[in-house]
Every structure is written in structure tokens, then in C-alpha cells.
Design a protein around this motif. Sequence first.
Motif, PDB file in Angstrom:
ATOM      1  N   VAL A 172      51.326  44.741 115.341  1.00  0.00           N
ATOM      2  CA  VAL A 172      51.656  46.085 114.871  1.00  0.00           C
ATOM      3  C   VAL A 172      52.022  46.058 113.390  1.00  0.00           C
ATOM      4  O   VAL A 172      51.628  46.947 112.626  1.00  0.00           O
ATOM      5  CB  VAL A 172      52.810  46.688 115.697  1.00  0.00           C
ATOM      6  CG1 VAL A 172      53.191  48.069 115.154  1.00  0.00           C
ATOM      7  CG2 VAL A 172      52.416  46.812 117.161  1.00  0.00           C
ATOM      8  N   GLY A 173      52.753  45.023 112.972  1.00  0.00           N
ATOM      9  CA  GLY A 173      53.119  44.902 111.568  1.00  0.00           C
ATOM     10  C   GLY A 173      51.914  44.710 110.666  1.00  0.00           C
ATOM     11  O   GLY A 173      51.802  45.342 109.610  1.00  0.00           O
ATOM     12  N   VAL A 195      56.818  44.259 106.599  1.00  0.00           N
ATOM     13  CA  VAL A 195      56.988  42.856 106.212  1.00  0.00           C
ATOM     14  C   VAL A 195      58.282  42.296 106.800  1.00  0.00           C
ATOM     15  O   VAL A 195      58.301  41.176 107.334  1.00  0.00           O
ATOM     16  CB  VAL A 195      56.994  42.714 104.674  1.00  0.00           C
ATOM     17  CG1 VAL A 195      57.456  41.323 104.261  1.00  0.00           C
ATOM     18  CG2 VAL A 195      55.603  42.975 104.115  1.00  0.00           C
ATOM     19  N   HIS A 196      59.361  43.073 106.704  1.00  0.00           N
ATOM     20  CA  HIS A 196      60.635  42.601 107.240  1.00  0.00           C
ATOM     21  C   HIS A 196      60.575  42.419 108.757  1.00  0.00           C
ATOM     22  O   HIS A 196      61.140  41.459 109.300  1.00  0.00           O
ATOM     23  CB  HIS A 196      61.747  43.580 106.873  1.00  0.00           C
ATOM     24  CG  HIS A 196      63.116  43.022 107.103  1.00  0.00           C
ATOM     25  ND1 HIS A 196      64.224  43.801 107.295  1.00  0.00           N
ATOM     26  CD2 HIS A 196      63.560  41.728 107.186  1.00  0.00           C
ATOM     27  CE1 HIS A 196      65.279  43.032 107.481  1.00  0.00           C
ATOM     28  NE2 HIS A 196      64.911  41.774 107.422  1.00  0.00           N
ATOM     29  N   ALA A 197      59.888  43.321 109.455  1.00  0.00           N
ATOM     30  CA  ALA A 197      59.746  43.188 110.908  1.00  0.00           C
ATOM     31  C   ALA A 197      59.002  41.902 111.259  1.00  0.00           C
ATOM     32  O   ALA A 197      59.376  41.180 112.197  1.00  0.00           O
ATOM     33  CB  ALA A 197      59.011  44.405 111.473  1.00  0.00           C
ATOM     34  N   ILE A 198      57.957  41.592 110.503  1.00  0.00           N
ATOM     35  CA  ILE A 198      57.190  40.369 110.750  1.00  0.00           C
ATOM     36  C   ILE A 198      58.052  39.137 110.471  1.00  0.00           C
ATOM     37  O   ILE A 198      58.022  38.157 111.220  1.00  0.00           O
ATOM     38  CB  ILE A 198      55.917  40.352 109.882  1.00  0.00           C
ATOM     39  CG1 ILE A 198      54.954  41.450 110.343  1.00  0.00           C
ATOM     40  CG2 ILE A 198      55.221  38.995 109.956  1.00  0.00           C
ATOM     41  CD1 ILE A 198      53.745  41.630 109.437  1.00  0.00           C
ATOM     42  N   VAL A 199      58.824  39.185 109.398  1.00  0.00           N
ATOM     43  CA  VAL A 199      59.715  38.063 109.057  1.00  0.00           C
ATOM     44  C   VAL A 199      60.732  37.830 110.172  1.00  0.00           C
ATOM     45  O   VAL A 199      61.010  36.687 110.557  1.00  0.00           O
ATOM     46  CB  VAL A 199      60.429  38.336 107.718  1.00  0.00           C
ATOM     47  CG1 VAL A 199      61.540  37.322 107.484  1.00  0.00           C
ATOM     48  CG2 VAL A 199      59.433  38.289 106.567  1.00  0.00           C
ATOM     49  N   ILE A 200      61.300  38.910 110.708  1.00  0.00           N
ATOM     50  CA  ILE A 200      62.265  38.795 111.811  1.00  0.00           C
ATOM     51  C   ILE A 200      61.613  38.127 113.015  1.00  0.00           C
ATOM     52  O   ILE A 200      62.192  37.232 113.646  1.00  0.00           O
ATOM     53  CB  ILE A 200      62.807  40.185 112.194  1.00  0.00           C
ATOM     54  CG1 ILE A 200      63.712  40.727 111.090  1.00  0.00           C
ATOM     55  CG2 ILE A 200      63.579  40.126 113.516  1.00  0.00           C
ATOM     56  CD1 ILE A 200      64.130  42.161 111.304  1.00  0.00           C
ATOM     57  N   PHE A 222      62.708  48.267 116.325  1.00  0.00           N
ATOM     58  CA  PHE A 222      62.260  47.569 117.532  1.00  0.00           C
ATOM     59  C   PHE A 222      62.367  46.052 117.352  1.00  0.00           C
ATOM     60  O   PHE A 222      62.839  45.346 118.246  1.00  0.00           O
ATOM     61  CB  PHE A 222      60.816  47.973 117.843  1.00  0.00           C
ATOM     62  CG  PHE A 222      60.204  47.234 118.992  1.00  0.00           C
ATOM     63  CD1 PHE A 222      60.428  47.639 120.290  1.00  0.00           C
ATOM     64  CD2 PHE A 222      59.394  46.127 118.772  1.00  0.00           C
ATOM     65  CE1 PHE A 222      59.858  46.953 121.366  1.00  0.00           C
ATOM     66  CE2 PHE A 222      58.827  45.434 119.828  1.00  0.00           C
ATOM     67  CZ  PHE A 222      59.057  45.854 121.123  1.00  0.00           C
ATOM     68  N   ALA A 223      61.928  45.546 116.186  1.00  0.00           N
ATOM     69  CA  ALA A 223      61.982  44.102 115.934  1.00  0.00           C
ATOM     70  C   ALA A 223      63.422  43.598 115.951  1.00  0.00           C
ATOM     71  O   ALA A 223      63.710  42.523 116.494  1.00  0.00           O
ATOM     72  CB  ALA A 223      61.318  43.782 114.592  1.00  0.00           C
TER      73      ALA A 223
END
Length: 346
Positions: free
Chosen positions: A162-163, A133-138, A78-79
Motif C-alpha cells: 500500500v505504501g 515513507v514513514h509507514a514503510i520504515v515502521i 494503521f502502520a
Amino acid sequence: MLIDTAMRLMGVGQLLLMALVAARSGAPAPIRRATIALLVCVAAYLAIVSPALQLWRSAAWPVIQIFSLNAPLALWVFAHLIFERPIDKRLFALALGVTLIDWMLFTHALYVTHQRPVAAGAVQHGIAFLLAVHAIVIAIANRGDDLLEKRRMFRLGFVIVVGVQTLGIVVVESVYDLLRTDIWLMLLQSGTALIAILAFGAAMLTANAELLFDKAAPPPPRAPLSPAEHVLKQKLDAAMAAHIHREPGLGIGVLAGKLGVPEHRLRALINQRLGYRNFSDFLNSHRIADAKAWLGDPARVDLPVLTLAMDLGYGSLAPFNRAFRDATGTSPSEYRRAAILDPEKG
């Protein structure tokens, strides 16, 4: 326990209602599917960990469990889609494969060995942690690209909340026994989840669908530029004519600073007046126009595509190739061949 169950059921109901709204929206199909998958997976997790519901006794448990285990992967996909980042298919296949193996081990444990698979749980927690973590970074890295302030903040907040919830769950389940049902832990999880779900659900259900994605509807007719907008557009045109768009790492904040104008005014001009969805589209429109001219120039026929991409401000060849193909439907090399060998068609 009754309060915990009630909050979980309310959260599940709200998530499924949001999924229905997403399904009926005019969003592009990939984003629509990713949104529905994420909402359904989160709903599955909320339900399956409830001790009162005892879903492990249900014949539907394997189906609910596989949705639950895939919630971090759904967030990761989704991210990528919502912030228009390319998905690494190898990483996706690896994460999905590991999740399916863990699901089989959990299912085997429930119906055959009746012993919790500790190793599978640890691997699943590790995968979930990395994906979240990767979704938040994106989300953080691409937070400035969207030109609509309200939608930009909603998308950023949605992915981060959500992350962070996912990271909190992973940490708690790793520190505490996965099968412990301390009431304070359950209430903390269901309560914070419900607050977040209701907040985002209210925004999504009462506001435009553009909070998460662009509608397919045609844009409304634009009014004439105001005097202030006209002056700003002249500054922007002059900067583009001076090839500022070729600067590596150029962001809208940097561009606003160079023009000496507030960032929100520049965002409004590019989106509402010039019709670009995000800053990357605006930047790429100028860069790709230069690329097409250079690729069709016989004097630059020996210029490597990589050098061309770097001169245009791209950090590597891959994003340039992707942007060029999105704009023209062909690769830079194919475009150059057609432009040089058959100028009328190129």
C-alpha cells in the motif's frame, strides 16, 4: 476506459468487503477502526480518480474526496497500530489539519473558482509522500517482532504494498498533470491496485483474522513440550537468568544466534508454547520484572529512573515508561513510591 472502470469497481467492492470482515472481527477496537478507515479511504481514491464515473458531478464528491485525501494518513496510523508503535499526536494533528485545509481548497476550486489549486496539490503530495515513507520504515523496522511467521509477512507485505502504491501515485501525479487521463496510466494504476487488492483480500477472507491482528478469543490449551522444545526452553531460561534480556537492541534473531538455534524454532517456542504475542512482550516481561524489583529495593532508591531504564536495555526513557505503565497500570516513579513507603501494597 471501460476496462479501467471495471477494474476500479471490482477493487472498490473487494475493499469494502474486506472492511466488512474487519468490522465483524474480534480485533481490538483501535486496530479494527484503523483497518476499516484505510480500506474505505483507498476505495474512495480508486473511485474518485476514475474519469468514467465522473464523481465530481455527484453531491457526494466532498465526502468521497475527504476520504480519498486521508488515505496516506490512514496508512500511517494503521502502520503504527498494527506494529504497536506509539502515535505522535502532534504529527497526526498536523497531517490531519493540512489535509482538511487542502480538502477545503479543492472543494472551493470545484464549486467556486473552477481552477485546480496547484499549491494545495503540491502540499498534499508532499504530505502523502512523507506519510507513506514513514509507514514503510515502521513496517521494515518492526518486521521481526511478530512471532507468527505468516502474520508477520502478511502485515509487512500489506503495509509495504500500500505504501509503494501511494508513492507511485504521488510520483505519477506530480510528474504528469493531475487532470490528465492517459489510458495507459489509468490502466496501470487500476490494474496493479486490483492485483494487490485481490491477493490480500483472498488471504484475508480465506485465512484467519490473525493475519492482520490478534483475535480476542482465549488461546487453545497447549500440549506438553517435546524433548527438543524442552531443551530449547532450558537454554532460553538460562539465557534469561544470565540477564541477556538487558542487552540494548536485543532482537529475536540475535537471541537465536546466541542460543545456537534456528530463529523459527525460537519464535514457535515463545509464541506457541510460552504464549507471547510478539518478541517485545516476551522481552518486556523480563525487563519489567527486573524493574519492579529494583524500584522496590531501598538500596536503589536514589537510582534515577532513566539510569534504570538504560541498564535494562531500553534506548530511552519513553519506551520504558510506556512498557512499565502497560504492564502495571502505573508509572515507575509512582510504583517506587508505593513500594518503598508501603511495601505490602507495593
